[in-house]
Design a protein around this motif. Sequence first.
Motif, PDB file in Angstrom:
ATOM      1  N   GLN A  31       0.568  -1.345   0.497  1.00 24.74           N
ATOM      2  CA  GLN A  31       0.266   0.067   0.285  1.00 24.74           C
ATOM      3  C   GLN A  31       0.239   1.535   0.077  1.00 24.74           C
ATOM      4  N   ALA A  32       2.030   1.398   0.427  1.00 25.51           N
ATOM      5  CA  ALA A  32       2.355   2.249   0.225  1.00 25.51           C
ATOM      6  C   ALA A  32       3.769   2.753  -0.683  1.00 25.51           C
ATOM      7  N   GLN A  33       3.376   1.786  -0.940  1.00 26.49           N
ATOM      8  CA  GLN A  33       4.317   2.242  -2.544  1.00 26.49           C
ATOM      9  C   GLN A  33       2.842   1.934  -3.468  1.00 26.49           C
ATOM     10  N   GLY A  34       2.091   2.468  -3.348  1.00 26.63           N
ATOM     11  CA  GLY A  34       1.182   2.650  -4.337  1.00 26.63           C
ATOM     12  C   GLY A  34      -0.294   1.489  -4.659  1.00 26.63           C
ATOM     13  N   ALA A  35       0.316   0.072  -3.817  1.00 28.47           N
ATOM     14  CA  ALA A  35      -0.373  -1.180  -5.427  1.00 28.47           C
ATOM     15  C   ALA A  35      -2.206  -0.398  -4.186  1.00 28.47           C
ATOM     16  N   GLU A  36      -3.629  -1.683  -4.867  1.00 26.00           N
ATOM     17  CA  GLU A  36      -4.333  -1.860  -4.857  1.00 26.00           C
ATOM     18  C   GLU A  36      -4.526  -3.619  -3.630  1.00 26.00           C
ATOM     19  N   VAL A  37      -5.144  -3.410  -2.512  1.00 23.45           N
ATOM     20  CA  VAL A  37      -3.946  -5.164  -1.794  1.00 23.45           C
ATOM     21  C   VAL A  37      -5.734  -5.431  -1.369  1.00 23.45           C
ATOM     22  N   LEU A  38      -5.909  -6.738  -1.880  1.00 26.23           N
ATOM     23  CA  LEU A  38      -6.904  -7.511  -0.944  1.00 26.23           C
ATOM     24  C   LEU A  38      -6.569  -8.414   0.020  1.00 26.23           C
ATOM     25  N   LEU A  39      -6.947  -9.118   0.761  1.00 23.13           N
ATOM     26  CA  LEU A  39      -5.868 -10.139   1.665  1.00 23.13           C
ATOM     27  C   LEU A  39      -7.513 -11.309   1.600  1.00 23.13           C
ATOM     28  N   THR A  40      -7.050 -12.809   1.555  1.00 20.15           N
ATOM     29  CA  THR A  40      -7.750 -13.707   2.062  1.00 20.15           C
ATOM     30  C   THR A  40      -7.125 -14.773   3.360  1.00 20.15           C
ATOM     31  N   SER A  41      -8.493 -15.614   3.909  1.00 20.84           N
ATOM     32  CA  SER A  41      -8.688 -16.138   5.166  1.00 20.84           C
ATOM     33  C   SER A  41      -9.959 -16.754   5.199  1.00 20.84           C
ATOM     34  N   PHE A  42     -10.128 -18.032   6.265  1.00 24.46           N
ATOM     35  CA  PHE A  42     -10.709 -18.832   5.610  1.00 24.46           C
ATOM     36  C   PHE A  42     -11.429 -19.606   7.537  1.00 24.46           C
ATOM     37  N   GLY A  43     -12.833 -20.544   7.218  1.00 27.85           N
ATOM     38  CA  GLY A  43     -12.922 -20.224   8.969  1.00 27.85           C
ATOM     39  C   GLY A  43     -12.271 -19.381   9.969  1.00 27.85           C
ATOM     40  N   ARG A  44     -11.875 -20.157  11.169  1.00 29.59           N
ATOM     41  CA  ARG A  44     -11.712 -19.878  12.497  1.00 29.59           C
ATOM     42  C   ARG A  44     -11.337 -17.909  12.341  1.00 29.59           C
ATOM     43  N   VAL A  45     -10.257 -18.733  12.117  1.00 32.86           N
ATOM     44  CA  VAL A  45      -8.730 -17.390  11.496  1.00 32.86           C
ATOM     45  C   VAL A  45      -9.303 -16.094  10.607  1.00 32.86           C
ATOM     46  N   ARG A  46     -10.679 -16.801  10.380  1.00 31.86           N
ATOM     47  CA  ARG A  46     -10.763 -15.141   9.743  1.00 31.86           C
ATOM     48  C   ARG A  46     -11.173 -14.026  10.424  1.00 31.86           C
ATOM     49  N   ARG A  47     -12.003 -14.219  11.349  1.00 28.95           N
ATOM     50  CA  ARG A  47     -12.285 -12.757  12.093  1.00 28.95           C
ATOM     51  C   ARG A  47     -10.712 -12.406  12.967  1.00 28.95           C
ATOM     52  N   MET A  48      -9.413 -12.418  12.794  1.00 30.30           N
ATOM     53  CA  MET A  48      -8.625 -12.486  13.018  1.00 30.30           C
ATOM     54  C   MET A  48      -7.888 -11.487  11.899  1.00 30.30           C
ATOM     55  N   THR A  49      -7.826 -12.297  10.969  1.00 28.78           N
ATOM     56  CA  THR A  49      -7.814 -11.494  10.146  1.00 28.78           C
ATOM     57  C   THR A  49      -8.192  -9.576   9.154  1.00 28.78           C
ATOM     58  N   GLU A  50      -8.784 -10.208   9.754  1.00 24.21           N
ATOM     59  CA  GLU A  50     -10.657  -9.326   9.449  1.00 24.21           C
ATOM     60  C   GLU A  50     -10.299  -7.753  10.309  1.00 24.21           C
ATOM     61  N   ARG A  51     -10.001  -8.577  11.480  1.00 27.00           N
ATOM     62  CA  ARG A  51      -9.055  -7.336  12.625  1.00 27.00           C
ATOM     63  C   ARG A  51      -7.913  -6.895  12.251  1.00 27.00           C
ATOM     64  N   ALA A  52      -6.981  -7.551  11.305  1.00 26.02           N
ATOM     65  CA  ALA A  52      -5.486  -6.796  10.615  1.00 26.02           C
ATOM     66  C   ALA A  52      -5.786  -6.051   9.765  1.00 26.02           C
ATOM     67  N   ALA A  53      -6.704  -6.677   9.251  1.00 25.69           N
ATOM     68  CA  ALA A  53      -7.342  -5.825   7.759  1.00 25.69           C
ATOM     69  C   ALA A  53      -7.510  -4.333   7.767  1.00 25.69           C
ATOM     70  N   ALA A  54      -8.555  -4.118   9.301  1.00 23.31           N
ATOM     71  CA  ALA A  54      -8.676  -3.007   9.827  1.00 23.31           C
ATOM     72  C   ALA A  54      -7.689  -2.076  10.132  1.00 23.31           C
ATOM     73  N   ARG A  55      -6.552  -2.878  10.359  1.00 23.84           N
ATOM     74  CA  ARG A  55      -5.082  -2.379  10.893  1.00 23.84           C
ATOM     75  C   ARG A  55      -4.317  -2.003   9.668  1.00 23.84           C
ATOM     76  N   LEU A  56      -4.563  -2.161   8.210  1.00 29.33           N
ATOM     77  CA  LEU A  56      -3.880  -1.604   7.521  1.00 29.33           C
ATOM     78  C   LEU A  56      -3.643  -0.636   7.179  1.00 29.33           C
ATOM     79  N   PRO A  57      -2.548   0.939   7.137  1.00 33.15           N
ATOM     80  CA  PRO A  57      -2.839   2.029   5.949  1.00 33.15           C
ATOM     81  C   PRO A  57      -4.539   2.507   6.109  1.00 33.15           C
ATOM     82  N   THR A  58      -5.107   1.740   4.875  1.00 28.51           N
ATOM     83  CA  THR A  58      -5.670   1.579   3.993  1.00 28.51           C
ATOM     84  C   THR A  58      -6.497   0.443   4.194  1.00 28.51           C
ATOM     85  N   PRO A  59      -7.891   0.407   5.215  1.00 30.01           N
ATOM     86  CA  PRO A  59      -8.214  -1.157   5.625  1.00 30.01           C
ATOM     87  C   PRO A  59      -9.012  -1.259   4.117  1.00 30.01           C
ATOM     88  N   VAL A  60      -8.501  -3.006   3.986  1.00 28.49           N
ATOM     89  CA  VAL A  60      -9.046  -3.884   2.496  1.00 28.49           C
ATOM     90  C   VAL A  60     -10.572  -4.557   3.264  1.00 28.49           C
TER      91      VAL A  60
END
Length: 260
Positions: A31-60
């Motif tokens: 993101q800092a270098q100008g890219a548009e980003v999406l993340l992946t996850s699944f199952g019980r871990v997905r909520r943890m990934t979503e919390r991390a995604a919200a902490r990116l400079p641009t939430p995804v």
Amino acid sequence: MTGGLLAGKRLLITGVITKDSIAFHVAEAAQAQGAEVLLTSFGRVRRMTERAAARLPTPVDVLELDVNNPDDLTALEATLGERWGRVDGALHAIAYAPEDALGGRFLTAPAASAAAAFQTSAFSLKSLAVALAPLMPPGSSLVGLDFDAQQAWPIYDWMGVAKAALESVARYLARDLGPQGIRVNLVSAGPLGTVAARGIPGFEQLASLWERQAPLGWDIEDPAIVAGAVSFLLSDLSRGVSGEILHVDGGFHAVGAPSF
């Protein structure tokens, strides 16, 4: 950011669990270098990934992907096709071995556990590549996270075998996807204190080898150093590089023994 090393690129990042994940730092750097980003996850871990995604400079957003589930791979291709139309690069940061395949249990591990390590940690690179290749234009880049498989490490056991397979899979993908202009490379990182790594029995003892022996030194709490190398391989600066394993380990792989 409109400029930057990855300006205008659309990148899929797998393997984010928490903000300490290597993949999180790759997404942050991208993101800092100008890219548009999406993340992946699944199952019980997905909520943890979503919390991390919200902490990116641009939430995804976080897309569903169990890389061992063919339906998820088909749905991922369709979703990315509708949403982006193309994928310029992806990070494969996926690895798993059952507990009985690690921690000094190489000789006792059942075949099913070894097979699970191979499927999730190595074959999945091929699965992800096949799902994304129809969306990847010439000049695209697929990067996987590796751990040096040239040696037999303490405690790493069948995960080490799976990483050796990952390295071979990457070479064959580089061969088969090269004619489409798609690069495939790995970053062989020194041990880092991620959630996944700390779950390996004896991780701290293994990591201490790098802290003592790497010529440049090694900080297990600095995943950003690996993110920089991944960013390079995702960028057009690496347009002539494929089938490569880039070591980011403080030079540890080049040294046979610590200095006297």
